[in-house]
Motif scaffolding. Structure first.
Motif, PDB file in Angstrom:
ATOM      1  N   CYS A  55       0.859  -1.181   0.000  1.00  0.00           N
ATOM      2  CA  CYS A  55       0.000   0.000   0.000  1.00  0.00           C
ATOM      3  C   CYS A  55       0.898   1.235   0.000  1.00  0.00           C
ATOM      4  CB  CYS A  55      -0.847  -0.051   1.275  1.00  0.00           C
ATOM      5  SG  CYS A  55      -1.800   1.418   1.646  1.00  0.00           S
ATOM      6  N   THR A  57       0.700   3.563   1.919  1.00  0.00           N
ATOM      7  CA  THR A  57       1.020   3.860   3.315  1.00  0.00           C
ATOM      8  C   THR A  57       2.201   3.018   3.804  1.00  0.00           C
ATOM      9  OG1 THR A  57      -1.325   4.306   3.574  1.00  0.00           O
ATOM     10  CG2 THR A  57      -0.038   4.254   5.578  1.00  0.00           C
ATOM     11  N   HIS A  84       0.450  -4.318   5.938  1.00  0.00           N
ATOM     12  CA  HIS A  84      -0.840  -4.280   6.638  1.00  0.00           C
ATOM     13  C   HIS A  84      -2.040  -4.672   5.784  1.00  0.00           C
ATOM     14  CE1 HIS A  84      -0.455  -0.258   4.838  1.00  0.00           C
ATOM     15  NE2 HIS A  84      -1.763  -0.358   4.691  1.00  0.00           N
ATOM     16  N   GLU A  85      -1.836  -4.986   4.494  1.00  0.00           N
ATOM     17  CA  GLU A  85      -3.018  -5.380   3.684  1.00  0.00           C
ATOM     18  C   GLU A  85      -2.843  -6.845   3.310  1.00  0.00           C
ATOM     19  OE1 GLU A  85      -3.623  -2.665   0.431  1.00  0.00           O
ATOM     20  OE2 GLU A  85      -3.841  -0.960   1.774  1.00  0.00           O
TER      21      GLU A  85
HETATM   22 ZN   LIG Z   1      -3.114   0.381   3.214  1.00  0.00          ZN
END
Ligand SMILES: [Zn+2]
Ligand SMILES: [Zn+2]
Length: 388
Positions: A55, A57, A84-85
């Motif tokens: 991502c 982020t 985190h994904e």
């Molecule tokens: Zn993300």
């Protein structure tokens, strides 16, 4: 993993003591190392990570630090694993867990709220007031894997059962890793925004969240759904995901006027700002009609100049969105289960977990028109098995 009393495992999924995990050194520096396989506590399961998407982020965290907070500060050189994904398979159950079964495939939300603060009790667990207070001797219950606790660029991770969304068996790992991305777009439009069918939406910027916002808005019955963007390949994908109109930011003299002209001159009910261009924030408040709503879903790197008088005198709502919340991810998964849109249109590349630095380069530099780049721990194993 040595299972303590109450933790259930299965011989179908034998668990090693240690796993491969990428850790963040200095800014931009990732090292492949070994970590113990984590042990699920009460209300948690152990997930074997089958796919993790990269991502924008993650790039923020890896190169700049925020919004990750580890031990109260920047995440560098703290043996921290980002990512985190992700999605995976439940392989161990913490004490008392009967909500999920070993072997079940799940998409994993990022945030497990503390469950006790004001926002968690409202269902807004991504705005948990105990965010980041889950390290050292403190255990406030809040986890944000890949931000305040170890994330997914490894082989196994623990997740609170509240963060899991069961996915159907015929959903690919890559699509499963995009369920939470779609859930974030859902949260922006419905739970936080209040969108109902027939309302009009502009999405600015066709990154993964922007493209998912187009798809979710269309599936929710919004009309028209308008995308503003510069890159032709992404405009094509947005059209395939249901955009009624696409405005090329680089080719119109007045972007706000061009958008308004597509909706009877009045402006739209919602703008979801996903471009991170500081100018886009002010454009967004001028694209909505009186009483309309602007959702800010991207981080601008410079402060944005915004016409506050216009916001005040037109009753415009402006709100930020942090991840998902209020079961939005479950609703997004329902749309995907019903094949209301095809999230895999934004997936472009898959690499083995061992090639994470290459995968990150593809995502960061948009090599080969990369949009969503996925890494898979077991792809590595599959490649190796094929070679042997
Ligand atoms: Zn993300
Ligand atoms: Zn909380």
């Amino acid at each position: 993993m040595d299972a303590p009393a109450g933790v259930k495992t299965s011989t179908d999924f034998p668990l090693p003591q240690s796993m491969k995990a990428w850790v963040l050194g200095d800014p931009g520096e990732l090292k492949l190392t070994a970590k113990p396989v984590p042990v699920p506590k009460r209300a948690e399961v152990l997930v074997r990570i089958d796919a993790s998407a990269i991502c924008a982020t993650d790039l923020e965290v890896i190169y700049q630090g925020p919004p990750a907070i580890i031990q109260g500060g920047l995440p560098f050189n703290k043996n921290f694993t980002p990512g985190h994904e992700y999605m995976g398979t439940v392989v161990a159950l913490g004490p008392g867990v009967d909500e999920y079964k070993i072997g079940q495939r799940v998409a994993c939300e990022i945030h497990a709220g503390c469950g006790q603060c004001k926002r968690c009790r409202e269902g807004m667990y991504t705005s948990c007031h105990n965010y980041g207070l889950n390290y050292g001797d403190l255990d406030k219950g809040h986890r944000a894997n890949g931000f305040t606790t170890d994330g997914a660029f490894c082989e196994y991770q623990v997740n609170n059962i509240n963060t899991l969304v069961a996915i159907r068996d015929d959903m690919s790992d890559e699509e499963g890793a995009l369920v939470v991305t779609a859930g974030t777009a859902m949260y922006a439009l419905t739970e936080l925004g209040g969108l109902v069918a027939g309302e009009s939406v502009v999405v600015s910027g066709a990154g993964p969240i922007g493209l998912m916002a187009v798809a979710v808005a269309k599936a929710l019955g919004a009309q028209p759904v308008i995308l503003t963007e510069m890159r032709e390949n992404r405009m094509t994908i947005a059209r395939a995901l249901g955009a009624d109109a696409v405005v090329n930011v680089g080719k119109v003299p007045d972007l706000v006027a061009a958008v308004k002209a597509l909706n009877g001159g009045k402006g739209v009910d919602y703008v979801v700002e996903c471009s991170a261009a500081s100018k886009a924030v002010n454009d967004a408040v001028h694209m909505v009609n009186r009483g309309g709503k602007v959702c800010l879903a991207a981080f601008t790197h410079e402060p944005a100049l915004v016409d506050i008088a216009h916001i005040v005198s037109n009753n415009i709502y402006v709100y930020g969105i942090r991840g998902e919340g209020k079961s939005a991810v479950h609703r997004a998964e329902a749309f995907m289960r019903q094949k209301r849109f095809d999230a895999t249109k934004i997936h472009t590349h898959t690499f083995p977990l061992a090639e994470l630095p290459t995968a990150i380069r593809y995502a960061k530099d948009r090599v080969d028109d990369a949009i969503k780049v996925v890494v898979k721990p077991r792809l590595e194993a599959a490649h190796k098995a094929a070679a042997e």
